[in-house]
Motif scaffolding. Structure first.
Motif, PDB file in Angstrom:
ATOM      1  N   GLY A 154      77.584 -23.721  11.567  1.00 18.82           N
ATOM      2  CA  GLY A 154      76.637 -23.547  10.463  1.00 18.82           C
ATOM      3  C   GLY A 154      75.196 -23.727  10.892  1.00 18.82           C
ATOM      4  N   SER A 155      74.950 -24.739  11.710  1.00 10.27           N
ATOM      5  CA  SER A 155      73.571 -24.954  12.169  1.00 10.27           C
ATOM      6  C   SER A 155      73.125 -23.816  13.086  1.00 10.27           C
ATOM      7  N   GLY A 156      74.035 -23.302  13.902  1.00  9.66           N
ATOM      8  CA  GLY A 156      73.701 -22.179  14.774  1.00  9.66           C
ATOM      9  C   GLY A 156      73.365 -20.934  13.971  1.00  9.66           C
ATOM     10  N   ASP A 157      74.183 -20.641  12.977  1.00  9.50           N
ATOM     11  CA  ASP A 157      73.914 -19.480  12.121  1.00  9.50           C
ATOM     12  C   ASP A 157      72.586 -19.629  11.385  1.00  9.50           C
ATOM     13  N   LEU A 158      72.321 -20.822  10.882  1.00 11.17           N
ATOM     14  CA  LEU A 158      71.067 -21.053  10.158  1.00 11.17           C
ATOM     15  C   LEU A 158      69.865 -20.848  11.081  1.00 11.17           C
ATOM     16  N   TYR A 159      69.945 -21.345  12.299  1.00 12.04           N
ATOM     17  CA  TYR A 159      68.862 -21.132  13.266  1.00 12.04           C
ATOM     18  C   TYR A 159      68.661 -19.637  13.525  1.00 12.04           C
ATOM     19  N   GLU A 160      69.765 -18.920  13.748  1.00 11.82           N
ATOM     20  CA  GLU A 160      69.682 -17.480  14.041  1.00 11.82           C
ATOM     21  C   GLU A 160      68.998 -16.738  12.896  1.00 11.82           C
ATOM     22  N   LYS A 161      69.401 -17.038  11.672  1.00 14.73           N
ATOM     23  CA  LYS A 161      68.833 -16.342  10.518  1.00 14.73           C
ATOM     24  C   LYS A 161      67.370 -16.715  10.314  1.00 14.73           C
ATOM     25  N   THR A 162      67.051 -18.005  10.394  1.00 15.88           N
ATOM     26  CA  THR A 162      65.680 -18.465  10.155  1.00 15.88           C
ATOM     27  C   THR A 162      64.720 -17.888  11.193  1.00 15.88           C
ATOM     28  N   SER A 163      65.076 -17.977  12.452  1.00 20.33           N
ATOM     29  CA  SER A 163      64.191 -17.469  13.506  1.00 20.33           C
ATOM     30  C   SER A 163      64.036 -15.956  13.390  1.00 20.33           C
ATOM     31  N   SER A 164      65.095 -15.271  13.029  1.00 21.18           N
ATOM     32  CA  SER A 164      65.041 -13.808  12.899  1.00 21.18           C
ATOM     33  C   SER A 164      64.186 -13.386  11.711  1.00 21.18           C
ATOM     34  N   GLN A 165      64.262 -14.112  10.614  1.00 23.68           N
ATOM     35  CA  GLN A 165      63.411 -13.810   9.463  1.00 23.68           C
ATOM     36  C   GLN A 165      61.942 -13.981   9.826  1.00 23.68           C
ATOM     37  N   MET A 166      61.637 -15.000  10.622  1.00 26.02           N
ATOM     38  CA  MET A 166      60.257 -15.222  11.058  1.00 26.02           C
ATOM     39  C   MET A 166      59.761 -14.062  11.915  1.00 26.02           C
ATOM     40  N   VAL A 167      60.572 -13.640  12.862  1.00 27.70           N
ATOM     41  CA  VAL A 167      60.181 -12.581  13.790  1.00 27.70           C
ATOM     42  C   VAL A 167      60.012 -11.250  13.068  1.00 27.70           C
ATOM     43  N   LEU A 168      60.841 -11.000  12.085  1.00 24.84           N
ATOM     44  CA  LEU A 168      60.737  -9.744  11.328  1.00 24.84           C
ATOM     45  C   LEU A 168      59.375  -9.586  10.649  1.00 24.84           C
ATOM     46  N   LYS A 169      58.729 -10.681  10.339  1.00 26.46           N
ATOM     47  CA  LYS A 169      57.433 -10.622   9.647  1.00 26.46           C
ATOM     48  C   LYS A 169      56.326 -10.047  10.531  1.00 26.46           C
ATOM     49  N   THR A 170      56.443 -10.225  11.870  1.00 24.07           N
ATOM     50  CA  THR A 170      55.323  -9.837  12.730  1.00 24.07           C
ATOM     51  C   THR A 170      55.690  -8.957  13.926  1.00 24.07           C
ATOM     52  N   ALA A 171      56.948  -8.874  14.276  1.00 19.26           N
ATOM     53  CA  ALA A 171      57.334  -8.150  15.496  1.00 19.26           C
ATOM     54  C   ALA A 171      56.955  -6.677  15.409  1.00 19.26           C
ATOM     55  N   LYS A 172      56.413  -6.172  16.503  1.00 18.72           N
ATOM     56  CA  LYS A 172      56.049  -4.757  16.601  1.00 18.72           C
ATOM     57  C   LYS A 172      57.149  -3.952  17.294  1.00 18.72           C
ATOM     58  N   ASP A 173      57.866  -4.569  18.220  1.00 14.74           N
ATOM     59  CA  ASP A 173      58.887  -3.892  19.014  1.00 14.74           C
ATOM     60  C   ASP A 173      60.071  -3.515  18.115  1.00 14.74           C
ATOM     61  N   ALA A 174      60.395  -2.234  18.081  1.00 12.19           N
ATOM     62  CA  ALA A 174      61.480  -1.752  17.214  1.00 12.19           C
ATOM     63  C   ALA A 174      62.827  -2.363  17.588  1.00 12.19           C
ATOM     64  N   LYS A 175      63.080  -2.571  18.875  1.00 11.31           N
ATOM     65  CA  LYS A 175      64.351  -3.169  19.301  1.00 11.31           C
ATOM     66  C   LYS A 175      64.451  -4.613  18.822  1.00 11.31           C
ATOM     67  N   ILE A 176      63.357  -5.341  18.910  1.00  8.19           N
ATOM     68  CA  ILE A 176      63.343  -6.738  18.435  1.00  8.19           C
ATOM     69  C   ILE A 176      63.582  -6.758  16.928  1.00  8.19           C
ATOM     70  N   ARG A 177      62.916  -5.885  16.212  1.00  6.64           N
ATOM     71  CA  ARG A 177      63.071  -5.835  14.763  1.00  6.64           C
ATOM     72  C   ARG A 177      64.513  -5.497  14.384  1.00  6.64           C
ATOM     73  N   SER A 178      65.096  -4.529  15.055  1.00  4.94           N
ATOM     74  CA  SER A 178      66.478  -4.136  14.792  1.00  4.94           C
ATOM     75  C   SER A 178      67.439  -5.287  15.109  1.00  4.94           C
ATOM     76  N   PHE A 179      67.208  -5.948  16.232  1.00  8.12           N
ATOM     77  CA  PHE A 179      68.054  -7.077  16.623  1.00  8.12           C
ATOM     78  C   PHE A 179      67.938  -8.202  15.588  1.00  8.12           C
ATOM     79  N   ALA A 180      66.709  -8.513  15.173  1.00  3.95           N
ATOM     80  CA  ALA A 180      66.503  -9.595  14.204  1.00  3.95           C
ATOM     81  C   ALA A 180      67.238  -9.299  12.899  1.00  3.95           C
ATOM     82  N   GLN A 181      67.198  -8.057  12.446  1.00  3.89           N
ATOM     83  CA  GLN A 181      67.918  -7.706  11.216  1.00  3.89           C
ATOM     84  C   GLN A 181      69.429  -7.841  11.424  1.00  3.89           C
ATOM     85  N   MET A 182      69.906  -7.438  12.599  1.00  2.00           N
ATOM     86  CA  MET A 182      71.328  -7.596  12.917  1.00  2.00           C
ATOM     87  C   MET A 182      71.711  -9.082  12.896  1.00  2.00           C
TER      88      MET A 182
END
Length: 169
Positions: A34-62
């Motif tokens: 649960g803590s691992g999943d929460l970290y993955e989701k939280t960090s990915s939501q943060m990156v989605l706000k500013t990431a320019k790289d399409a691969k990073i954005r796609s990965f974060a959404q995944m």
């Protein structure tokens, strides 16, 4: 030098291990997953706000999609096995990694994100593999077994992105 040592030596942010050693005890497994999943989701939501790289954005959404599913799978399996689990909480090293990610800007944030994701997914793979092989509750073992290939896929994707973020794409 092993992979974790190389990551730490080359990382912009050196982080402590995210979780305790992989476990075969259901309550510990549920907490760590649960803590691992929460970290993955939280960090990915943060990156989605500013990431320019399409691969990073796609990965974060995944990450948001897949780790929301795995959280639900583990919670349902825990309930089926009679394991009481509270809501997921970040462990202190994960909270520090979130703070470090928040402090990074632009392309540096993307680099930090990929490095943190590599470490988190290596640990998640070890956790789920260990529990799938020797866990003490059948539904949770089945959930862990199903999650292993998803985490492995994430690692494969990260390995492809890691070179791009360290060489400037």
């Amino acid at each position: 030098m092993n992979r974790f040592a190389m990551l730490a030596a080359t990382s912009l942010v050196v982080a402590a291990p995210l979780a305790a050693a992989p476990t075969t005890k259901a309550p510990d497994f549920v907490k760590q997953a649960g803590s691992g999943d929460l970290y993955e989701k939280t960090s990915s939501q943060m990156v989605l706000k500013t990431a320019k790289d399409a691969k990073i954005r796609s990965f974060a959404q995944m990450m948001i999609d897949d780790h929301s599913k795995s959280t639900a799978q583990v919670a349902a399996a825990a309930k089926s096995d009679g394991v009481v689990a509270g809501p997921p909480k970040l462990l202190p090293p994960q909270a520090k990694m979130i703070a470090d990610l928040k402090a990074a800007k632009g392309a540096d944030m993307e680099k930090v994100y990929v490095k943190q994701q590599m470490m988190a997914h290596e640990q998640a793979l070890a956790l789920h593999t260990t529990y799938a092989q020797g866990g003490d509750k059948p539904a949770l073992k089945q959930a862990a077994t199903g999650i292993v290939p998803v985490v492995q896929h994430h690692l494969d994707e990260l390995r492809g992105m890691q070179g791009a973020t360290t060489t400037g794409r």
